[in-house]
Scaffold this active site. Structure first.
Site, PDB file in Angstrom:
ATOM      1  N   LYS A  44       0.853  -1.198   0.000  1.00  0.00           N
ATOM      2  CA  LYS A  44       0.000   0.000   0.000  1.00  0.00           C
ATOM      3  C   LYS A  44       0.886   1.244   0.000  1.00  0.00           C
ATOM      4  O   LYS A  44       1.923   1.269   0.657  1.00  0.00           O
ATOM      5  CB  LYS A  44      -0.900  -0.019   1.251  1.00  0.00           C
ATOM      6  CG  LYS A  44      -1.647   1.285   1.545  1.00  0.00           C
ATOM      7  CD  LYS A  44      -2.732   1.629   0.532  1.00  0.00           C
ATOM      8  CE  LYS A  44      -3.402   2.973   0.858  1.00  0.00           C
ATOM      9  NZ  LYS A  44      -4.366   3.376  -0.206  1.00  0.00           N
ATOM     10  N   CYS A 128      -0.974  11.890  -5.681  1.00  0.00           N
ATOM     11  CA  CYS A 128      -0.935  12.362  -4.302  1.00  0.00           C
ATOM     12  C   CYS A 128      -1.279  13.847  -4.277  1.00  0.00           C
ATOM     13  O   CYS A 128      -1.092  14.561  -5.258  1.00  0.00           O
ATOM     14  CB  CYS A 128       0.413  12.074  -3.667  1.00  0.00           C
ATOM     15  SG  CYS A 128       1.781  12.615  -4.665  1.00  0.00           S
TER      16      CYS A 128
HETATM   17  O1  YRO Z   1      -7.747   6.809  -0.943  1.00  0.00           O
HETATM   18  C1  YRO Z   1      -6.658   6.240  -1.164  1.00  0.00           C
HETATM   19  O2  YRO Z   1      -5.914   5.813  -0.261  1.00  0.00           O
HETATM   20  C2  YRO Z   1      -6.321   6.034  -2.572  1.00  0.00           C
HETATM   21  N1  YRO Z   1      -7.268   5.460  -3.355  1.00  0.00           N
HETATM   22  C3  YRO Z   1      -7.057   5.253  -4.712  1.00  0.00           C
HETATM   23  O3  YRO Z   1      -7.940   4.742  -5.413  1.00  0.00           O
HETATM   24  N2  YRO Z   1      -5.882   5.604  -5.252  1.00  0.00           N
HETATM   25  C4  YRO Z   1      -4.889   6.197  -4.505  1.00  0.00           C
HETATM   26  O4  YRO Z   1      -3.831   6.506  -5.067  1.00  0.00           O
HETATM   27  C5  YRO Z   1      -5.099   6.422  -3.115  1.00  0.00           C
HETATM   28  C6  YRO Z   1      -4.034   7.097  -2.289  1.00  0.00           C
HETATM   29  C7  YRO Z   1      -3.792   8.557  -2.651  1.00  0.00           C
HETATM   30  C8  YRO Z   1      -4.877   9.551  -2.350  1.00  0.00           C
HETATM   31  C9  YRO Z   1      -6.029   9.387  -3.308  1.00  0.00           C
HETATM   32  C10 YRO Z   1      -5.400   9.463  -0.927  1.00  0.00           C
HETATM   33  C11 YRO Z   1      -4.334  10.958  -2.555  1.00  0.00           C
END
Ligand code: YRO
Length: 316
Positions: A44, A128
């Protein structure tokens, strides 16, 4: 039949492994991945400090796919450093996803990962947050360029970037130019298309709680965009930059389509979440069966060889 593939100098038994996000956050989840038939272990996205993420419900499935607004829950980069190191005995590639909340957070983590001689690769998540009021890094080409320049300077191993989906040829061109100058070894297309909204008519409510119900979309619904992003970047990127395809893969045929479009490997997100770690064995077997039916013995016989539909006189 031979399903072996490589990513730079890294060898994979077959082209199917997990996408960063689903079921790769905790010790137990990473161990289950190690024991599965996933051809690699990808963790992750991590930040400098541990994060609890957004309030639940923050992941839901619906008829066409999934929606999430997890908010980057993770145990902090030091945890992934230790956990991945402990999985070396499983003898598959170990890849860390890095998604600092700022350039300086990324710098700190990349310096630490650079010291790990056992780590196979880093996938830098460009979805990000940047400064509030600006788009995510992947939609800011100047910012993307700086993040990649810094990452390449600090991490000397195999380095890739996870990209959001693009929907306009001008944007593909601009990002491809940045990538071709960046020194990255691979790109992973696509992260979940952002800020969809799924509604439950019965309760007259959003499916998830964070962000007033807005979230990244995964699953079947997004496969055409994963395929188009792989295809367009394969056309525009220097041949030495490899491509990992992700988005809506749930069958051996889906894997085959991504390889045809130009992917070297693929990742599985929503379908892994739905089906659990047995999915990697199923997809590798289904790909093998499909190849047998088509009389292919190696991936190189069809990889990046998508044809454009021929002309016809009748119909639309
Ligand atoms: O919400 C998340 O942790 C998340 N979900 C996704 O589908 N793609 C991602 O890259 C992430 C982590 C990064 C962010 C959306 C929280 C900025």
């Amino acid at each position: 039949m031979n399903l072996n593939v490589s990513l730079a100098n890294i060898k994979f038994d077959h082209p199917v492994f997990n996408a960063s996000g689903p079921l790769c956050t905790t010790k137990e989840e990473l161990l289950a991945l190690a024991r599965s038939n996933s051809s690699a272990i990808l963790s992750k996205s991590c930040t400098l400090e541990k994060r609890d993420g957004n309030p639940k419900p923050r992941y839901k499935e619906f008829d066409l796919g999934s929606i999430n607004s997890m908010g980057l829950p993770n145990q902090g980069y030091e945890f992934y450093l230790e956990e991945l190191e402990s999985l070396q005995e499983f003898q598959k590639p170990l890849i860390a996803s890095v998604s600092g909340m700022s350039q300086s957070e990324n710098a700190h983590m990349l310096r630490a990962f650079d010291k790990c001689n056992w780590l196979d690769a880093i996938e830098l998540n460009l979805s990000c947050p940047n400064v509030i009021g600006k788009p995510q890094v992947g939609y800011d080409f100047q910012e993307s360029k700086e993040r990649m320049r810094e990452a390449r300077a600090l991490y000397r191993g195999v380095l890739g970037v996870k990209l959001p989906p693009y929907f306009d040829f001008a944007h593909f061109l601009e990002m491809a130019e940045v990538l071709n100058q960046s020194g990255v070894n691979f790109v992973t297309c696509i992260n979940s298309p952002g800020n969809g909204l799924v509604i439950d008519a019965d309760s007259e409510s959003t499916l998830i709680r964070p962000k007033d119900g807005f979230g990244g979309i995964g699953g079947k619904l997004i496969k055409p965009f994963g395929l188009s992003n792989v295809r367009k970047f394969r056309e525009l990127l220097n041949p030495e930059i490899q491509i990992i395809g992700v988005g809506g893969i749930a069958s051996g045929t889906d894997v085959f389509e991504y390889l045809l479009a130009g992917a070297d490997l693929v990742q599985v997100g929503t379908a892994f979440m739905q089906e659990g770690s047995g999915i990697f064995e199923r997809l590798a077997t289904e790909l093998q069966e499909l190849m047998k039916n088509k009389n292919y013995s190696e991936i190189s016989q069809f990889q990046n060889q998508l044809k454009t539909a021929g002309p016809v006189e009748s119909g639309y």
